[in-house]
Design a protein around this motif. Sequence first.
Motif, PDB file in Angstrom:
ATOM      1  N   ALA A  25      60.694  36.428  51.175  1.00  0.00           N
ATOM      2  CA  ALA A  25      61.543  36.750  52.635  1.00  0.00           C
ATOM      3  C   ALA A  25      62.801  35.454  51.646  1.00  0.00           C
ATOM      4  O   ALA A  25      63.800  36.420  52.794  1.00  0.00           O
ATOM      5  N   SER A  45      70.458  40.674  61.271  1.00  0.00           N
ATOM      6  CA  SER A  45      69.082  39.878  61.163  1.00  0.00           C
ATOM      7  C   SER A  45      68.195  40.554  59.514  1.00  0.00           C
ATOM      8  O   SER A  45      68.533  41.959  59.178  1.00  0.00           O
ATOM      9  N   GLY A  46      67.251  39.833  59.545  1.00  0.00           N
ATOM     10  CA  GLY A  46      66.294  39.504  58.186  1.00  0.00           C
ATOM     11  C   GLY A  46      66.637  38.799  56.874  1.00  0.00           C
ATOM     12  O   GLY A  46      65.988  39.210  56.110  1.00  0.00           O
TER      13      GLY A  46
END
Length: 357
Positions: A25, A45-46
């Motif tokens: 991540a 997002s992400g």
Amino acid sequence: MTVEKILEVKDLHVSFDTFGGEVKAIRGVSFDLKKGETLAIVGESGSGKSVTTKAVMRLLPKNNSNIKQGEILFDSKDLTKLTEREMQGIRGKDISMIFQDPMTSLNPTMTVGKQIMEGIIKHQKLSKSAAKEKAIDLLRLVGIPMPEERFKQYPHQFSGGMRQRVVIAISLACNPKVLIADEPTTALDVTIQAQILDLMKDLQQKIETSIIFITHDLGVVANVADRVAVMYGGQIIEMGTVDEIFYDPRHPYTWGLLSSMPDLELGDADELYAIPGTPPDLTDPPKGDAFAPRNEFAMQIDLEMEPPMFQISKTHFAKTWLLHEDAPEVEPPLAVQKRRRTMPQNFDKPVIVKEGV
């Protein structure tokens, strides 16, 4: 005069174990936060914004998250090495966080006054009467009318904007050195958003805290930030002062974000740009530039080798092969060109410093 760095994140790598494999991540994130400044972290997002700041707070889920490498330095301590008990002495007291949805941040069974008092009593060792007085002062500070009466009320008796003010009061209860605001205006309507942003700017001047402001909305950034870090695919791909990012962006992803933001002053409000494609799958990160599949200016090297962070000025950096001396010159989208033409008079367009190659 050198401004003191209050927080430093160095080469941070965070991954999550999932049924689909290991999700990488955060991949080598580095930044610092100076005393009294607001640093905005921006991205869709992400991109890794919230994971980065939850790693700073050590609030990542214990069952499947791993800080693989890197340092998070605060007050000469590496937070990644502290025990949970030691972190409990820092959370809320020295580093505090405002979350997205105020209703899920507040306990519906407790009065807001008691919720503000909790942190004051725990970290500042004040008596109940002194803590109550400070809690009422905090409600007054964040702009809640009739604070003595509101102190006794429950979260459901407050509007969304007022609940967010209560959450801000809780986060400020112990005069934190660092305040992390994780999209604090997302759940609010536009009018209330503006009030909360004005409140945060006003509070920063009054209490002299340093703020990390997470958002996907570049329009919000222009009003609150001193510096901006743009994240994509678990990495910071551009960083600079708010003027450098808005008027002289260098990464194609930043160009896309700015072009997709409506701006009535620049005209063409009905011709918004949409970045094609989707973010990368971080169970199998690309070996080259993570943005290459969505980048109309991508070259062969973008698919084969990850670009270094090029330095553009003392404060401006971008991670794109387009800044290499052998790269072709490309014209950014029309919206970015229009922004460059509206640069402030005192903005000096820097010459690229060839570093990081």
